[in-house]
Scaffold this motif. Structure first.
Motif, mmCIF file in Angstrom:
data_model
loop_
_atom_site.group_PDB
_atom_site.id
_atom_site.type_symbol
_atom_site.label_atom_id
_atom_site.label_comp_id
_atom_site.label_asym_id
_atom_site.label_seq_id
_atom_site.Cartn_x
_atom_site.Cartn_y
_atom_site.Cartn_z
ATOM 1 N N ARG A 105 0.923 -1.174 0.078
ATOM 2 C CA ARG A 105 -0.137 0.089 -0.130
ATOM 3 C C ARG A 105 0.793 1.309 0.027
ATOM 4 N NH1 ARG A 105 -5.056 -1.978 0.234
ATOM 5 N NH2 ARG A 105 -5.397 -3.723 1.132
ATOM 6 N N SER A 106 0.336 2.448 -0.439
ATOM 7 C CA SER A 106 0.996 3.429 -0.766
ATOM 8 C C SER A 106 1.285 4.268 0.369
ATOM 9 C CB SER A 106 0.201 4.471 -1.540
ATOM 10 O OG SER A 106 -0.057 4.020 -2.733
ATOM 11 N N ASP A 107 2.435 5.163 0.496
ATOM 12 C CA ASP A 107 2.949 5.974 1.479
ATOM 13 C C ASP A 107 2.162 7.496 1.488
ATOM 14 O OD1 ASP A 107 3.900 7.801 3.313
ATOM 15 O OD2 ASP A 107 6.038 7.475 2.589
ATOM 16 N N ILE A 108 0.994 7.305 2.256
ATOM 17 C CA ILE A 108 -0.019 8.528 2.127
ATOM 18 C C ILE A 108 0.245 9.742 3.142
ATOM 19 C CG2 ILE A 108 -1.674 7.210 0.969
ATOM 20 C CD1 ILE A 108 -3.158 7.286 3.637
ATOM 21 N N GLY A 109 1.142 9.468 4.032
ATOM 22 C CA GLY A 109 1.530 10.462 4.906
ATOM 23 C C GLY A 109 0.523 10.008 6.320
ATOM 24 N N MET A 110 1.215 10.602 7.552
ATOM 25 C CA MET A 110 0.267 10.306 8.769
ATOM 26 C C MET A 110 -0.774 11.137 8.672
ATOM 27 S SD MET A 110 1.378 7.985 10.939
ATOM 28 C CE MET A 110 1.034 8.686 12.631
ATOM 29 N N GLU A 111 -0.951 12.225 8.124
ATOM 30 C CA GLU A 111 -1.916 13.162 8.335
ATOM 31 C C GLU A 111 -3.214 12.576 7.807
ATOM 32 O OE1 GLU A 111 -3.669 17.638 7.037
ATOM 33 O OE2 GLU A 111 -1.398 16.927 6.878
ATOM 34 N N ASP A 112 -3.183 12.015 6.566
ATOM 35 C CA ASP A 112 -4.381 11.222 5.801
ATOM 36 C C ASP A 112 -4.579 9.815 6.481
ATOM 37 O OD1 ASP A 112 -4.435 13.390 4.148
ATOM 38 O OD2 ASP A 112 -3.605 12.421 2.328
ATOM 39 N N ALA A 113 -3.241 9.264 6.926
ATOM 40 C CA ALA A 113 -3.727 8.092 7.636
ATOM 41 C C ALA A 113 -4.419 8.069 9.016
ATOM 42 C CB ALA A 113 -2.414 7.453 7.655
ATOM 43 N N THR A 114 -4.261 9.337 9.709
ATOM 44 C CA THR A 114 -5.363 9.408 10.829
ATOM 45 C C THR A 114 -6.154 10.326 10.771
ATOM 46 O OG1 THR A 114 -3.532 10.943 11.634
ATOM 47 C CG2 THR A 114 -3.186 8.715 12.186
ATOM 48 N N SER A 115 -6.691 10.557 9.537
ATOM 49 C CA SER A 115 -7.745 11.598 9.553
ATOM 50 C C SER A 115 -8.949 10.796 9.422
ATOM 51 C CB SER A 115 -7.690 12.054 8.109
ATOM 52 O OG SER A 115 -8.923 12.692 7.606
ATOM 53 N N LEU A 116 -9.981 11.083 10.089
ATOM 54 C CA LEU A 116 -11.360 10.486 10.324
ATOM 55 C C LEU A 116 -12.027 10.602 8.983
ATOM 56 C CD1 LEU A 116 -13.712 9.229 11.995
ATOM 57 C CD2 LEU A 116 -14.296 11.477 12.697
ATOM 58 N N THR A 117 -12.026 11.520 8.316
ATOM 59 C CA THR A 117 -12.608 11.729 7.144
ATOM 60 C C THR A 117 -12.105 10.737 6.074
ATOM 61 O OG1 THR A 117 -13.020 13.965 7.358
ATOM 62 C CG2 THR A 117 -13.157 13.246 5.110
ATOM 63 N N LYS A 118 -10.742 10.568 6.016
ATOM 64 C CA LYS A 118 -10.112 9.462 5.101
ATOM 65 C C LYS A 118 -10.420 8.041 5.456
ATOM 66 C CE LYS A 118 -7.678 12.485 2.513
ATOM 67 N NZ LYS A 118 -7.672 12.936 1.096
ATOM 68 N N PHE A 119 -10.509 8.104 7.002
ATOM 69 C CA PHE A 119 -10.843 6.694 7.535
ATOM 70 C C PHE A 119 -12.142 6.200 6.896
ATOM 71 C CE2 PHE A 119 -12.949 4.220 10.536
ATOM 72 C CZ PHE A 119 -12.313 2.969 10.800
ATOM 73 N N LEU A 120 -13.036 7.104 7.034
ATOM 74 C CA LEU A 120 -14.292 6.434 6.596
ATOM 75 C C LEU A 120 -14.455 6.078 5.077
ATOM 76 C CD1 LEU A 120 -16.552 9.489 8.272
ATOM 77 C CD2 LEU A 120 -16.312 6.842 9.209
ATOM 78 N N SER A 121 -13.624 6.550 4.415
ATOM 79 C CA SER A 121 -13.504 6.248 2.928
ATOM 80 C C SER A 121 -12.453 4.809 2.785
ATOM 81 C CB SER A 121 -13.114 7.184 1.985
ATOM 82 O OG SER A 121 -11.801 7.756 2.222
ATOM 83 N N HIS A 122 -11.521 4.884 3.329
ATOM 84 C CA HIS A 122 -10.654 3.649 3.272
ATOM 85 C C HIS A 122 -10.575 2.677 4.003
ATOM 86 C CE1 HIS A 122 -7.782 5.373 5.928
ATOM 87 N NE2 HIS A 122 -7.502 6.509 5.014
ATOM 88 N N ILE A 123 -11.048 2.880 5.475
ATOM 89 C CA ILE A 123 -10.850 1.900 6.533
ATOM 90 C C ILE A 123 -9.643 1.154 6.715
ATOM 91 C CG2 ILE A 123 -12.188 -0.019 7.808
ATOM 92 C CD1 ILE A 123 -14.010 2.336 7.031
ATOM 93 N N CYS A 124 -8.601 2.066 6.493
ATOM 94 C CA CYS A 124 -7.307 1.709 6.891
ATOM 95 C C CYS A 124 -6.571 0.769 5.650
ATOM 96 C CB CYS A 124 -6.963 1.026 7.985
ATOM 97 S SG CYS A 124 -7.386 2.101 9.539
ATOM 98 N N GLU A 125 -7.327 0.823 4.858
ATOM 99 C CA GLU A 125 -7.087 -0.068 3.462
ATOM 100 C C GLU A 125 -7.150 0.719 2.077
ATOM 101 O OE1 GLU A 125 -9.272 -3.634 3.499
ATOM 102 O OE2 GLU A 125 -8.165 -4.490 5.066
ATOM 103 N N TRP A 126 -6.039 1.770 2.115
ATOM 104 C CA TRP A 126 -6.148 2.516 0.821
ATOM 105 C C TRP A 126 -5.515 1.790 -0.298
ATOM 106 C CZ3 TRP A 126 -4.045 4.141 5.720
ATOM 107 C CH2 TRP A 126 -2.722 4.076 5.825
#
Length: 335
Positions: free
Chosen positions: A313-334
């Motif tokens: 999986r890609s290196d997306i950065g900690m900000e995106d990895a720990t964003s609630l908004t992002k989490f709702l779309s990828h559930i930690c599997e981007w």
């Protein structure tokens, strides 16, 4: 006498000298293939087996007296003598090698030369630590240590073990033979350091082992983690990490990413050949799992019973990895 006549005479003499030399060499070779048979303690020991026997010290060595004459192995290709302290086995391909002690007992238990190990291809060797022993066979190697006994190592488990430094590396000595794990549909073998396990599966449909895989696991747990599995799809550089938190781990890792990460990797070695990008991605996935494990449904773990991390999986950065908004779309599997 003409120059031509002299040349012919010299050529004839040279041919005669060469012929005599070749005849002498052939006679020498014919007389010295192997040692002649000797009568020792009432039994015949000869050829390369006798040479190997004498190299161990003969009757005064660990083998002692022979207890059989030279015999033909069941497959018809080898020869052997038994002795009070062991055996010597020979084939034209492997040579003659003594086998004794716990290594011989294990080899016998696995079917002698007709078993998976085949014939010995070396004498017994001392390991770099000065304590353990090993002996190589056609199908693998038997390792012995006074604390763990003798166990064969072979195949893809042995290959992975070697990549991590053999008995002097991250796993230490084998402490069991290979065994079957019904839950994971895999073959596994236990090792001495931290009670670690190496395994191989033809494919069990679980995470990294959807196809053939190798890997290892640690179950000597910490406060926050009870098990860590590292699964490597065979023939790839990919890694799947599956960490199983305790209840305290699910709760506490949410606010201490580094503390949980270090506890997790205290259970098993960090995988070889992980690039910086892959490392970043694994840590970001871990942080995502840790932060949001109990975010939506208190009392249940939203990301499952384990934190599953995939190196591709890609290196997306900690900000995106720990964003609630992002989490709702990828559930930690981007991606």
């Amino acid at each position: 006498m003409t120059p031509r006549t002299k040349l012919l005479q010299r050529t004839t003499r040279l041919v005669q000298v060469v012929a005599v030399a070749l005849t002498a060499l052939a006679a020498l070779l014919a007389q010295a293939p192997t040692a002649a048979a000797a009568d020792i303690c009432g039994y015949q020991v000869g050829g390369d087996i006798l040479i190997a026997y004498n190299a161990t010290g003969g009757q005064g060595g660990p083998l002692g007296c022979p207890t059989t004459n030279e015999l033909v192995t069941p497959d018809g290709t080898g020869r052997y003598n038994h002795f009070t302290g062991g055996s010597i086995y020979w084939t034209a391909q492997t040579g003659a090698h003594p086998v004794w002690g716990a290594v011989r007992d294990k080899w016998e238990a696995l079917g002698w030369e007709t078993g998976k190990l085949g014939y010995p291809t070396s004498d017994e060797l001392t390991n770099p630590d000065g304590t353990g022993k090993r002996q190589t066979f056609q199908g693998g190697t038997v390792y012995w240590h006074p604390s763990y006994g003798a166990h064969p190592v072979w195949g893809k488990i042995g290959e992975l073990w070697g990549q991590y430094g053999w008995e002097g590396g991250a796993f230490g000595y084998p402490t069991s033979d290979e065994q079957w794990d019904e839950n994971y549909k895999s073959i596994y073998q236990r090792y001495s350091k931290n009670n670690l396990v190496l395994f191989w599966s033809a494919g069990n449909g679980v995470e990294g082992c959807t196809g053939e895989c190798v890997g290892y696991s640690g179950t000597t747990g910490t406060d926050w983690f009870r098990e860590l599995r590292v699964e490597i799809p065979y023939g790839t550089s990919n890694v799947v990490v599956r960490a199983f938190p305790t209840e305290a781990g699910f709760i506490n890792a949410r606010t201490d990413f580094q503390g949980g990460w270090y506890q997790m990797w205290s259970l098993a070695p960090y995988p070889n050949d992980v690039s910086q990008t892959e490392h970043n991605s694994l840590y970001e996935q871990y942080a995502c799992h840790a932060k949001f494990a109990d975010q939506l449904l208190p009392g249940e773990w939203n990301t499952g019973v384990s934190f599953d991390l995939e190196s591709w999986r890609s290196d997306i950065g900690m900000e995106d990895a720990t964003s609630l908004t992002k989490f709702l779309s990828h559930i930690c599997e981007w991606d």
